[in-house]
Design an enzyme around this catalytic site. Structure first.
Site, PDB file in Angstrom:
ATOM      1  N   HIS A  73      27.618  40.044   8.018  1.00 22.07           N
ATOM      2  CA  HIS A  73      26.711  40.748   7.106  1.00 22.07           C
ATOM      3  C   HIS A  73      26.190  42.059   7.684  1.00 22.07           C
ATOM      4  O   HIS A  73      25.160  42.556   7.238  1.00 22.07           O
ATOM      5  CB  HIS A  73      25.534  39.841   6.742  1.00 22.07           C
ATOM      6  N   ARG A 104      29.493  36.772  15.624  1.00 23.42           N
ATOM      7  CA  ARG A 104      29.904  36.050  14.420  1.00 23.42           C
ATOM      8  C   ARG A 104      31.003  36.833  13.718  1.00 23.42           C
ATOM      9  O   ARG A 104      30.780  37.961  13.267  1.00 23.42           O
ATOM     10  CB  ARG A 104      28.709  35.866  13.478  1.00 23.42           C
ATOM     11  N   GLU A 160      26.291  25.638   6.335  1.00 18.96           N
ATOM     12  CA  GLU A 160      25.374  26.381   5.471  1.00 18.96           C
ATOM     13  C   GLU A 160      25.455  25.991   4.003  1.00 18.96           C
ATOM     14  O   GLU A 160      25.049  26.767   3.144  1.00 18.96           O
ATOM     15  CB  GLU A 160      25.567  27.889   5.663  1.00 18.96           C
ATOM     16  N   ASP A 219      21.760  30.497   3.478  1.00 16.14           N
ATOM     17  CA  ASP A 219      22.842  29.985   2.622  1.00 16.14           C
ATOM     18  C   ASP A 219      22.627  28.523   2.261  1.00 16.14           C
ATOM     19  O   ASP A 219      22.957  28.105   1.148  1.00 16.14           O
ATOM     20  CB  ASP A 219      24.197  30.194   3.298  1.00 16.14           C
TER      21      ASP A 219
HETATM   22  O1  LIG Z   1      22.516  31.287   6.100  1.00 12.79           O
HETATM   23  C1  LIG Z   1      21.955  31.961   6.969  1.00 12.79           C
HETATM   24  O2  LIG Z   1      20.730  31.898   7.203  1.00 12.79           O
HETATM   25  C2  LIG Z   1      22.774  32.891   7.737  1.00 12.79           C
HETATM   26  O3  LIG Z   1      23.968  32.733   7.808  1.00 12.79           O
HETATM   27  C3  LIG Z   1      22.131  34.106   8.336  1.00 12.79           C
HETATM   28  C4  LIG Z   1      22.255  35.220   7.319  1.00 12.79           C
HETATM   29  O4  LIG Z   1      23.565  35.676   7.314  1.00 12.79           O
HETATM   30  C5  LIG Z   1      21.300  36.385   7.501  1.00 12.79           C
HETATM   31  O5  LIG Z   1      20.002  36.013   7.312  1.00 12.79           O
HETATM   32  C6  LIG Z   1      21.472  37.185   8.734  1.00 12.79           C
HETATM   33  O6  LIG Z   1      20.714  38.353   8.678  1.00 12.79           O
END
Ligand SMILES: O=C(O)C(=O)C[C@H](O)[C@@H](O)CO
Length: 255
Positions: free
Chosen positions: A49, A74, A152, A178
């Site tokens: 992200h 990641r 997640e 998530d």
């Molecule tokens: O589900 C989550 O929490 C993540 O995977 C982290 C997110 O991607 C995000 O908050 C990172 O900035």
């Protein structure tokens, strides 16, 4: 120089130590270098992200190497090519997103291992092998790799024990954003049913003998997760810290 560099994050994980982390989305060598000096045990460099590709991640890793924080990266997806490229630039600990089944966890592990244990492609001179200076790197690389799988969704939670049991999985990381979305609480990781699931996941992961990890966005949440048994806790996100400080400063100035 002999063999793969020792993975201090993995050693502490296997020793059952609690490790505080910082999540980095800024995709900046300057930020990575500065933040690596602030006393955290590990820093997560996100390519899922964050607007950063492998070529731009290498200078970020080089910058972060000056501090105490061990690098975790990641990949954008559970993809053997993306994982191979991260390993070649020196990443030894990967956090693999969106693992839903034991088979997906097995594929993630295989992507990180040279044959015969896995399918990682062999490169001669990379940052991982200190540009070929680390004698015996190929023979020792596998044992210094640490694989963290990210759970997640509610579907993945149902199979948590099977996923954690996969050989080569060293830790299971819960993604609160998530997970909450998947449970019908989009944008509400603090919702009671989500927090209940997070709390019970800590115990379930511990029962498998694997380490549990999670992301928090403030100290209060990070400490609660630590108290629930989470072992590698990212206590904040650099973009959030920066924006929080800037907005706080601006609001103190009034109109
Ligand atoms: O589900 C989550 O929490 C993540 O995977 C982290 C997110 O991607 C995000 O908050 C990172 O900035």
């Amino acid at each position: 120089m002999t063999g793969a560099p020792k993975n201090a994050f993995k050693a502490r994980l296997l020793a059952g130590e609690t490790q505080w982390g910082l999540w980095s989305s800024l995709a900046s060598p300057v930020a990575a270098e500065a933040l690596s000096l602030t006393g955290f045990d590990w820093m997560l460099f996100d390519t899922e992200h964050s607007p950063v590709e492998v070529a731009a991640l290498q200078p970020i890793l080089q910058a972060a190497a000056v501090g105490t924080a061990q690098a975790v990266a990641r990949p954008a997806w559970n993809d053997k090519v993306l994982i191979k490229r991260l390993l070649d630039i020196g990443v030894q600990t990967v956090l693999v997103p969106f693992i839903q089944t034991p088979e997906e966890a097995e594929a993630a592990v295989a992507a990180t291992r040279y044959p015969p244990e896995g399918i990682r492609g062999v490169a001669g001179s990379t940052r991982a092998s200190r540009y070929g200076m680390a004698a015996g790197y190929l023979q020792s690389a596998n044992e210094e790799i640490c694989v963290l799988v990210q759970i997640e969704t509610g579907q993945a939670l149902e199979r948590l024990e099977e996923i954690a049991a996969v050989k080569g999985v060293d830790g299971v990381f819960i993604g609160p954003s998530d997970l909450s979305a998947s449970m019908g609480y989009l944008g509400q990781p603090g919702a009671e049913p989500v927090q209940d699931a997070i709390r019970s996941a800590a115990g379930r992961i511990a029962a498998t003998g694997k380490a549990s990890g999670i992301l928090a966005t403030k100290a209060e949440d990070a400490l609660r997760y630590r108290d629930w048994g989470y072992k590698f806790v990212a206590a904040g996100v650099d973009t959030g810290l920066m924006m929080g400080a800037a907005r706080g400063l601006r609001s103190q100035l009034g109109e």
